[in-house]
Design a protein around this motif. Structure first.
Motif, PDB file in Angstrom:
ATOM      1  N   TRP A  50      19.953   5.707   6.250  1.00 54.59           N
ATOM      2  CA  TRP A  50      18.643   5.183   5.888  1.00 54.59           C
ATOM      3  C   TRP A  50      18.614   4.719   4.446  1.00 54.59           C
ATOM      4  O   TRP A  50      17.945   3.740   4.105  1.00 54.59           O
ATOM      5  N   TRP A  51      19.330   5.433   3.575  1.00 56.11           N
ATOM      6  CA  TRP A  51      19.305   5.137   2.140  1.00 56.11           C
ATOM      7  C   TRP A  51      20.165   3.934   1.784  1.00 56.11           C
ATOM      8  O   TRP A  51      20.205   3.526   0.628  1.00 56.11           O
ATOM      9  N   GLY A  52      20.835   3.395   2.767  1.00 56.65           N
ATOM     10  CA  GLY A  52      21.525   2.137   2.564  1.00 56.65           C
ATOM     11  C   GLY A  52      20.661   0.955   2.943  1.00 56.65           C
ATOM     12  O   GLY A  52      20.929  -0.188   2.545  1.00 56.65           O
ATOM     13  N   LEU A  53      19.612   1.225   3.725  1.00 57.99           N
ATOM     14  CA  LEU A  53      18.691   0.159   4.125  1.00 57.99           C
ATOM     15  C   LEU A  53      17.649  -0.133   3.061  1.00 57.99           C
ATOM     16  O   LEU A  53      17.215  -1.274   2.901  1.00 57.99           O
ATOM     17  N   SER A  54      17.206   0.890   2.357  1.00 55.12           N
ATOM     18  CA  SER A  54      16.274   0.683   1.240  1.00 55.12           C
ATOM     19  C   SER A  54      16.372   1.872   0.292  1.00 55.12           C
ATOM     20  O   SER A  54      16.914   2.924   0.645  1.00 55.12           O
ATOM     21  N   GLN A  55      15.822   1.686  -0.918  1.00 55.63           N
ATOM     22  CA  GLN A  55      15.878   2.742  -1.925  1.00 55.63           C
ATOM     23  C   GLN A  55      14.913   3.894  -1.603  1.00 55.63           C
ATOM     24  O   GLN A  55      15.099   5.006  -2.077  1.00 55.63           O
ATOM     25  N   PRO A  67      13.466   4.727   1.942  1.00 57.43           N
ATOM     26  CA  PRO A  67      13.150   4.587   3.372  1.00 57.43           C
ATOM     27  C   PRO A  67      12.091   5.572   3.842  1.00 57.43           C
ATOM     28  O   PRO A  67      11.362   5.292   4.805  1.00 57.43           O
ATOM     29  N   ASN A  68      11.995   6.726   3.177  1.00 54.52           N
ATOM     30  CA  ASN A  68      10.963   7.696   3.544  1.00 54.52           C
ATOM     31  C   ASN A  68       9.566   7.127   3.311  1.00 54.52           C
ATOM     32  O   ASN A  68       8.622   7.436   4.048  1.00 54.52           O
ATOM     33  N   TYR A  69       9.416   6.272   2.287  1.00 56.62           N
ATOM     34  CA  TYR A  69       8.133   5.622   2.043  1.00 56.62           C
ATOM     35  C   TYR A  69       7.773   4.686   3.208  1.00 56.62           C
ATOM     36  O   TYR A  69       6.605   4.568   3.586  1.00 56.62           O
ATOM     37  N   PHE A  70       8.775   4.003   3.756  1.00 49.79           N
ATOM     38  CA  PHE A  70       8.542   3.111   4.897  1.00 49.79           C
ATOM     39  C   PHE A  70       8.014   3.910   6.089  1.00 49.79           C
ATOM     40  O   PHE A  70       7.062   3.496   6.766  1.00 49.79           O
ATOM     41  N   GLY A  71       8.618   5.068   6.344  1.00 49.74           N
ATOM     42  CA  GLY A  71       8.123   5.931   7.415  1.00 49.74           C
ATOM     43  C   GLY A  71       6.703   6.388   7.155  1.00 49.74           C
ATOM     44  O   GLY A  71       5.865   6.424   8.072  1.00 49.74           O
ATOM     45  N   ASP A  72       6.415   6.725   5.892  1.00 45.67           N
ATOM     46  CA  ASP A  72       5.061   7.118   5.514  1.00 45.67           C
ATOM     47  C   ASP A  72       4.054   6.015   5.810  1.00 45.67           C
ATOM     48  O   ASP A  72       2.942   6.275   6.290  1.00 45.67           O
ATOM     49  N   TYR A  81      -4.566   1.643   0.203  1.00 43.69           N
ATOM     50  CA  TYR A  81      -4.372   2.473  -0.991  1.00 43.69           C
ATOM     51  C   TYR A  81      -2.976   3.063  -1.030  1.00 43.69           C
ATOM     52  O   TYR A  81      -2.302   3.070  -2.074  1.00 43.69           O
ATOM     53  N   PHE A  82      -2.513   3.559   0.117  1.00 42.76           N
ATOM     54  CA  PHE A  82      -1.213   4.227   0.159  1.00 42.76           C
ATOM     55  C   PHE A  82      -0.079   3.249  -0.154  1.00 42.76           C
ATOM     56  O   PHE A  82       0.912   3.615  -0.793  1.00 42.76           O
ATOM     57  N   SER A  83      -0.223   2.007   0.272  1.00 37.19           N
ATOM     58  CA  SER A  83       0.777   0.992  -0.045  1.00 37.19           C
ATOM     59  C   SER A  83       0.858   0.783  -1.555  1.00 37.19           C
ATOM     60  O   SER A  83       1.954   0.723  -2.133  1.00 37.19           O
ATOM     61  N   VAL A  84      -0.307   0.678  -2.203  1.00 40.59           N
ATOM     62  CA  VAL A  84      -0.342   0.511  -3.663  1.00 40.59           C
ATOM     63  C   VAL A  84       0.272   1.728  -4.348  1.00 40.59           C
ATOM     64  O   VAL A  84       1.054   1.604  -5.298  1.00 40.59           O
ATOM     65  N   LEU A  85      -0.079   2.917  -3.861  1.00 41.69           N
ATOM     66  CA  LEU A  85       0.442   4.147  -4.456  1.00 41.69           C
ATOM     67  C   LEU A  85       1.965   4.211  -4.367  1.00 41.69           C
ATOM     68  O   LEU A  85       2.645   4.543  -5.349  1.00 41.69           O
ATOM     69  N   LEU A  86       2.516   3.906  -3.184  1.00 44.33           N
ATOM     70  CA  LEU A  86       3.959   4.014  -2.999  1.00 44.33           C
ATOM     71  C   LEU A  86       4.713   2.953  -3.800  1.00 44.33           C
ATOM     72  O   LEU A  86       5.796   3.225  -4.325  1.00 44.33           O
ATOM     73  N   VAL A  87       4.138   1.766  -3.919  1.00 44.91           N
ATOM     74  CA  VAL A  87       4.766   0.742  -4.767  1.00 44.91           C
ATOM     75  C   VAL A  87       4.770   1.202  -6.220  1.00 44.91           C
ATOM     76  O   VAL A  87       5.768   1.040  -6.936  1.00 44.91           O
ATOM     77  N   LYS A  89      22.239  -3.598  -6.564  1.00 46.74           N
ATOM     78  CA  LYS A  89      22.919  -4.695  -5.879  1.00 46.74           C
ATOM     79  C   LYS A  89      23.452  -4.234  -4.524  1.00 46.74           C
ATOM     80  O   LYS A  89      23.522  -5.008  -3.570  1.00 46.74           O
ATOM     81  N   MET A  90      23.795  -2.943  -4.442  1.00 47.26           N
ATOM     82  CA  MET A  90      24.296  -2.388  -3.192  1.00 47.26           C
ATOM     83  C   MET A  90      23.150  -2.094  -2.218  1.00 47.26           C
ATOM     84  O   MET A  90      23.308  -2.231  -1.007  1.00 47.26           O
ATOM     85  N   VAL A  91      22.001  -1.669  -2.778  1.00 49.91           N
ATOM     86  CA  VAL A  91      20.815  -1.373  -1.963  1.00 49.91           C
ATOM     87  C   VAL A  91      19.642  -2.154  -2.567  1.00 49.91           C
ATOM     88  O   VAL A  91      18.876  -1.615  -3.371  1.00 49.91           O
ATOM     89  N   PRO A  92      19.493  -3.417  -2.215  1.00 49.34           N
ATOM     90  CA  PRO A  92      18.517  -4.272  -2.902  1.00 49.34           C
ATOM     91  C   PRO A  92      17.056  -4.059  -2.503  1.00 49.34           C
ATOM     92  O   PRO A  92      16.156  -4.343  -3.294  1.00 49.34           O
ATOM     93  N   TYR A  93      16.813  -3.585  -1.281  1.00 51.50           N
ATOM     94  CA  TYR A  93      15.431  -3.470  -0.823  1.00 51.50           C
ATOM     95  C   TYR A  93      14.813  -2.164  -1.309  1.00 51.50           C
ATOM     96  O   TYR A  93      15.456  -1.109  -1.305  1.00 51.50           O
ATOM     97  N   ARG A  94      13.557  -2.235  -1.736  1.00 55.43           N
ATOM     98  CA  ARG A  94      12.910  -1.101  -2.395  1.00 55.43           C
ATOM     99  C   ARG A  94      12.281  -0.109  -1.416  1.00 55.43           C
ATOM    100  O   ARG A  94      12.447   1.097  -1.570  1.00 55.43           O
TER     101      ARG A  94
END
Length: 439
Positions: free
Chosen positions: A363-368, A370-375, A399-405, A428-433
């Motif tokens: 999961w941590w290779g897909l984004s920095q 990924p737990n936030y995405f699940g949230d 609100y939660f989207s703003v908070l997590l960003v 560069k290895m894991v570009p998506y946030r």
């Protein structure tokens, strides 16, 4: 009377904060005033008592003007009975922390070279509260547990006042000799330090105030408020068997989320809130007022605007929530295993010049984050049961989207300071946030 000048050793351990978050003192003051305002606004803007959710938009300016100029309206924010009940609830949580059995676990290493020990029994406190609540409803019927709906504003005011008092008390206590301050909360500006939190780990004896507030009074109260909203709906519709499928979804999803967090209590001790942030008004009002009284908006809406979803919509929303929970829990499991020296999935990692290891697969290779995405997926599932008649009930996901960003950007800044050029290499290895292939 100004606080005594710190000695050289204290200055070295607690350096002066030189950079601000939230745009400094003006931003801190803005958020300090805005959070209580928005908490109240979400009630008055989404309530049958004020004309709907939202009320007629053309009437809102006149309603606001009339309310603010009316002394009776201001007095109505205070409810002595609700305040005493809230204080009793808070003391129940303190007593439960003290008397219920629980292991003691160590947190991360502090700048003093020490590790703080925490008593973990939040899940036991939750089970006790749920048991008492179930007994009351079983014995006296659902109408006996509607008082959160009936006294919403009074409870909200009590929680906000508790937050202010704790923020002021912790700020004043932080000037005592030997206190370990948060690196980001020692600016010397009262407004900013009161808001962001000056002392890292304020405690009363062995009771750590920050972690206690993070998991117990507000988080468990969120579930109890939801149950009260379901009882209000049941009372209006003729019994517990008349509760709508939408209300059951919200109640189940959010209760499970809280129970899961409380059951996995030790995981909180490695989060930024505990390891980095001081305890001030920001965390106090977030834990005690914002979480229980804004996160329960969907259940409160459904209490007076019941929605019947049907089996197809119900199943679809369940899939969204379960997908989010799977991503959230599996991603956190990968991280926790790796931090504890385990790597059952043989995940790849990047080693920095400091010797730190950062996951770059799974999961941590897909984004920095990924737990936030699940949230975020779970947050969406919590709002969908309310239907699409009003955007107000989707406040939480927005609100939660703003908070997590914001959290992601804070983490990015801290990691840049910590890892330097290695962090650029990692990105560069894991570009998506947060969301793979999107953000």
């Amino acid at each position: 009377m100004s606080p005594p000048e710190p000695n050289a050793k204290a200055v070295e351990l607690n350096p002066r904060t030189t950079s601000y978050e939230f745009l400094g003192p003006p931003g801190a003051l803005f958020v300090t005033l805005t959070v209580p305002f928005v908490t109240y606004a979400l009630y008055f803007g989404c309530s049958e008592a004020t004309g709907g959710c939202p009320p007629n938009l053309s009437t809102i300016p006149d309603q606001v003007k009339a309310a603010l100029s009316n002394a009776t309206w201001w007095k109505g924010l205070w409810d002595m009975e609700a305040s005493l009940m809230y204080l009793a609830w808070y003391m129940f949580c303190v007593v439960a922390w003290a008397v219920l059995p629980g292991d003691r676990v160590e947190g991360t290493m502090l700048r003093t070279g020490e590790k703080k020990k925490y008593k973990i029994n939040a899940f036991s406190t939750f089970l006790l509260a749920m048991g008492i609540t179930t007994g009351v409803i079983y014995r006296y019927g659902p109408e006996s547990f509607t008082f959160f709906y009936q006294k919403w504003v009074g409870f909200c005011t009590a929680a906000i006042l508790m937050s202010v008092l704790q923020g002021l008390a912790c700020y004043a206590a932080s000037f005592q000799e030997g206190k370990l301050l948060a690196l980001g909360g020692n600016s010397g500006n009262f407004i900013y330090d009161f808001f962001i939190g000056r002392e890292l780990n304020p405690s009363i004896g062995s009771l750590d105030i920050k972690s206690f507030n993070e998991l117990r009074p507000g988080l468990i109260l969120w579930v109890l408020i939801n149950i009260s909203m379901a009882c209000e709906q049941a009372t209006r519709r003729g019994g517990l068997n008349q509760i709508t499928d939408s209300m059951w979804l919200v109640l189940t999803f959010q209760t499970w989320y809280v129970a899961d967090g409380l059951y996995n209590e030790p995981a909180i001790f490695t989060t930024m809130d505990i390891t980095t942030d001081g305890f001030g008004f920001m965390l106090a009002v977030g834990d005690l007022a914002w979480v229980p009284f804004t996160y329960s908006l969907q259940a409160r809406y459904l209490a007076f605007k019941p929605v019947e979803l049907g089996p197809i919509w119900t199943a679809a929303i369940v899939v969204v929530n379960l997908t989010g929970y799977w991503i959230f829990r599996d991603a956190n499991g990968e991280k926790n295993d790796f931090r504890n020296g385990k790597n059952p999935k043989n995940l790849k990692f990047f080693t920095t010049s400091r010797g730190s290891k950062l996951l770059t697969s799974g999961w941590w290779g897909l984004s920095q984050h990924p737990n936030y995405f699940g949230d975020l997926l779970m947050a969406l599932a919590w709002s969908l049961p309310t239907g699409f008649n009003t955007p107000v009930t989707y406040f939480y996901i927005i609100y939660f989207s703003v908070l997590l960003v914001h959290r992601q950007r804070r983490d990015d800044e801290n990691c840049h300071k910590k890892y330097g050029k290695d962090w650029d290499t990692y990105k560069k290895m894991v570009p998506y946030r947060i969301i793979p292939y999107v953000y």
